[in-house]
Design a protein around this motif. Structure first.
Motif, mmCIF file in Angstrom:
data_model
loop_
_atom_site.group_PDB
_atom_site.id
_atom_site.type_symbol
_atom_site.label_atom_id
_atom_site.label_comp_id
_atom_site.label_asym_id
_atom_site.label_seq_id
_atom_site.Cartn_x
_atom_site.Cartn_y
_atom_site.Cartn_z
ATOM 1 N N PHE A 42 49.820 91.728 -137.914
ATOM 2 C CA PHE A 42 49.003 91.596 -139.116
ATOM 3 C C PHE A 42 47.536 91.456 -138.690
ATOM 4 C CE2 PHE A 42 49.105 88.862 -143.320
ATOM 5 C CZ PHE A 42 48.020 89.541 -143.809
ATOM 6 N N HIS A 43 47.285 90.587 -137.729
ATOM 7 C CA HIS A 43 45.911 90.372 -137.257
ATOM 8 C C HIS A 43 45.853 90.583 -135.750
ATOM 9 C CE1 HIS A 43 45.855 88.003 -141.112
ATOM 10 N NE2 HIS A 43 44.754 88.698 -141.237
ATOM 11 N N GLU A 44 45.109 91.600 -135.315
ATOM 12 C CA GLU A 44 44.906 91.870 -133.888
ATOM 13 C C GLU A 44 43.405 91.942 -133.609
ATOM 14 O OE1 GLU A 44 48.320 95.307 -133.695
ATOM 15 O OE2 GLU A 44 46.322 96.136 -133.436
ATOM 16 N N GLY A 100 49.907 97.218 -143.401
ATOM 17 C CA GLY A 100 48.796 97.851 -144.120
ATOM 18 C C GLY A 100 48.195 96.802 -145.040
ATOM 19 N N ASP A 101 46.876 96.723 -145.134
ATOM 20 C CA ASP A 101 46.189 95.582 -145.760
ATOM 21 C C ASP A 101 45.049 96.097 -146.641
ATOM 22 O OD1 ASP A 101 45.259 92.990 -146.197
ATOM 23 O OD2 ASP A 101 44.614 92.644 -144.133
ATOM 24 N N THR A 102 45.058 95.713 -147.916
ATOM 25 C CA THR A 102 43.984 96.148 -148.820
ATOM 26 C C THR A 102 43.828 95.149 -149.952
ATOM 27 O OG1 THR A 102 43.162 97.996 -150.185
ATOM 28 C CG2 THR A 102 45.528 97.586 -150.259
ATOM 29 N N PHE A 143 41.485 99.074 -138.080
ATOM 30 C CA PHE A 143 41.093 97.697 -138.407
ATOM 31 C C PHE A 143 40.711 97.629 -139.882
ATOM 32 C CE2 PHE A 143 37.576 100.130 -136.800
ATOM 33 C CZ PHE A 143 36.588 99.924 -137.749
ATOM 34 N N THR A 144 40.580 96.395 -140.379
ATOM 35 C CA THR A 144 40.153 96.219 -141.769
ATOM 36 C C THR A 144 38.666 95.900 -141.828
ATOM 37 O OG1 THR A 144 40.435 93.826 -141.959
ATOM 38 C CG2 THR A 144 42.414 95.190 -142.277
ATOM 39 N N VAL A 145 38.061 96.240 -142.945
ATOM 40 C CA VAL A 145 36.742 95.730 -143.322
ATOM 41 C C VAL A 145 36.960 95.057 -144.665
ATOM 42 C CG1 VAL A 145 34.326 96.296 -143.784
ATOM 43 C CG2 VAL A 145 35.625 97.652 -142.120
ATOM 44 N N GLU A 146 36.540 93.820 -144.824
ATOM 45 C CA GLU A 146 36.898 93.041 -146.017
ATOM 46 C C GLU A 146 35.876 91.956 -146.325
ATOM 47 O OE1 GLU A 146 40.279 90.306 -145.341
ATOM 48 O OE2 GLU A 146 40.664 91.447 -143.518
ATOM 49 N N PRO A 147 34.611 92.336 -146.521
ATOM 50 C CA PRO A 147 33.574 91.321 -146.732
ATOM 51 C C PRO A 147 33.798 90.493 -147.988
ATOM 52 C CG PRO A 147 32.738 93.515 -147.260
ATOM 53 C CD PRO A 147 34.074 93.705 -146.610
ATOM 54 N N PHE A 193 36.449 93.152 -151.471
ATOM 55 C CA PHE A 193 37.240 94.390 -151.436
ATOM 56 C C PHE A 193 37.611 94.628 -149.982
ATOM 57 C CE2 PHE A 193 34.955 94.623 -155.344
ATOM 58 C CZ PHE A 193 35.709 95.411 -156.204
ATOM 59 N N GLU A 194 38.776 95.223 -149.737
ATOM 60 C CA GLU A 194 39.261 95.436 -148.364
ATOM 61 C C GLU A 194 39.956 96.782 -148.241
ATOM 62 O OE1 GLU A 194 42.358 92.644 -147.182
ATOM 63 O OE2 GLU A 194 42.153 93.221 -145.081
ATOM 64 N N HIS A 195 39.640 97.467 -147.148
ATOM 65 C CA HIS A 195 40.388 98.666 -146.776
ATOM 66 C C HIS A 195 40.810 98.561 -145.314
ATOM 67 C CE1 HIS A 195 40.389 101.356 -150.161
ATOM 68 N NE2 HIS A 195 39.078 101.428 -150.261
ATOM 69 N N GLY A 247 37.080 90.799 -140.814
ATOM 70 C CA GLY A 247 38.046 91.882 -140.753
ATOM 71 C C GLY A 247 38.772 91.780 -139.413
ATOM 72 N N HIS A 248 39.781 92.625 -139.229
ATOM 73 C CA HIS A 248 40.652 92.460 -138.067
ATOM 74 C C HIS A 248 41.359 93.761 -137.729
ATOM 75 C CE1 HIS A 248 43.948 92.299 -141.068
ATOM 76 N NE2 HIS A 248 43.026 91.685 -141.808
ATOM 77 N N GLY A 249 41.612 93.946 -136.442
ATOM 78 C CA GLY A 249 42.529 94.995 -136.051
ATOM 79 C C GLY A 249 43.862 94.758 -136.717
#
Ligand code: MF3
Ligand code: CO
Ligand code: CO
Length: 257
Positions: free
Chosen positions: A181-183, A111-113, A205-209, A238-240, A174-176
């Motif tokens: 961790f990164h897909e 989980g990544d934030t 996936f993440t969004v993290e601009p 910021f990332e979710h 961002g990434h799956g």
């Protein structure tokens, strides 16, 4: 190939993502003038272990330059640092901004934030970039629903950044995320015409601009990790971690409260 998670995998992702969010909430009151980034790292490291998880960045991606991989458990990126800042003796000062990026692995799922905090009260100099970066994340997430192409995310984010005379970093995406961790997919944060993949329920996936006050260009420091703006302008992020649901999306990296 973009993995579609099963109901059981989604349940496990909810737990790992919630723990990442709880770690970020735990550290927030400690982000004060006078604390070192290494102290923030130590508190997060212990909290993650105490909850039965491991910090995903620690020893991540060994290379010839960094045989141990990333040397710490979280990333701390201050002011003109864009991402992947390494916690160390640096002491935070009033007027700094700092992105704390937390990734945990719980029961085999990551989980990544991340969030950018003000050190002390916001200032005229630093409040705009933090606001625009937060808005860019939410505007990107608003495009996430089944049937849309992944490029909707970057198109919406870059439009908002430009309207505010800010720029979008292009080198990091961002990434799956799931058992790895990164897909796939790589989620671009800038405007693009890639119509390769469509969003489908069960993708996570993440969004993290990463948003810069000045130009989008970046440089990597001699530690081979820390990314900084070439023009020394402030950068915020910021990332979710997001799940695509049948009727839209669910932000997984939130706490119960
Ligand atoms: N958490 C970062 C991301 O959002 C990746 C950090 S990799 C590290 O993808 F090795 F620098 F920790
Ligand atoms: Co992250
Ligand atoms: Co990430």
């Amino acid at each position: 190939m973009i993995i579609i998670k099963t109901a059981e995998e989604i349940e496990r992702m909810r737990l790992s993502c919630r723990l990442a969010a709880q770690t970020l909430a735990m550290i927030e009151p400690h982000v004060q003038p006078g604390i070192s980034t290494d102290a923030l790292n130590g508190l997060c490291h212990q909290f993650i272990l105490d909850h039965g998880a491991t910090p995903s960045p620690l020893n991540y991606r060994p290379s010839a330059h960094n045989p141990q991989g990333f040397p710490k458990s979280i990333c701390t990126s201050v002011n003109q640092q864009v991402c992947h800042g390494i916690p160390g003796p640096r002491v935070l000062r009033e007027g700094d901004i700092i992105n704390v990026d937390i990734t945990v692995c719980l029961n085999g799922f990551h989980g990544d934030t991340s969030k950018t905090f003000f050190v002390g009260p916001p200032t005229a100099r630093n409040s705009k970039i933090v606001r625009v970066a937060a808005e860019c994340l939410l505007i990107g997430i608003q495009t996430v629903q089944p049937g849309n192409f992944f490029n909707a995310i970057g198109n919406a984010i870059e439009e908002h950044a430009r309207k505010n005379y800010c720029s979008v970093v292009r080198e990091y995406c961002g990434h799956g995320i799931g058992r790895s961790f990164h897909e796939e997919p790589a989620v671009l944060h800038y405007a693009n015409r890639d119509k390769i993949a469509k969003m489908q329920p069960g993708m996570i996936f993440t969004v993290e601009p990463m948003i810069n006050m000045g130009k989008p260009d970046i440089r990597i420091l001699a530690d081979h990790w820390t990314v900084v703006t070439k023009d020394h302008s402030l950068s915020a992020q910021f990332e979710h971690t997001i799940l695509i649901t049948p009727d839209g999306n669910e932000i997984l990296t939130i706490t119960d409260g």
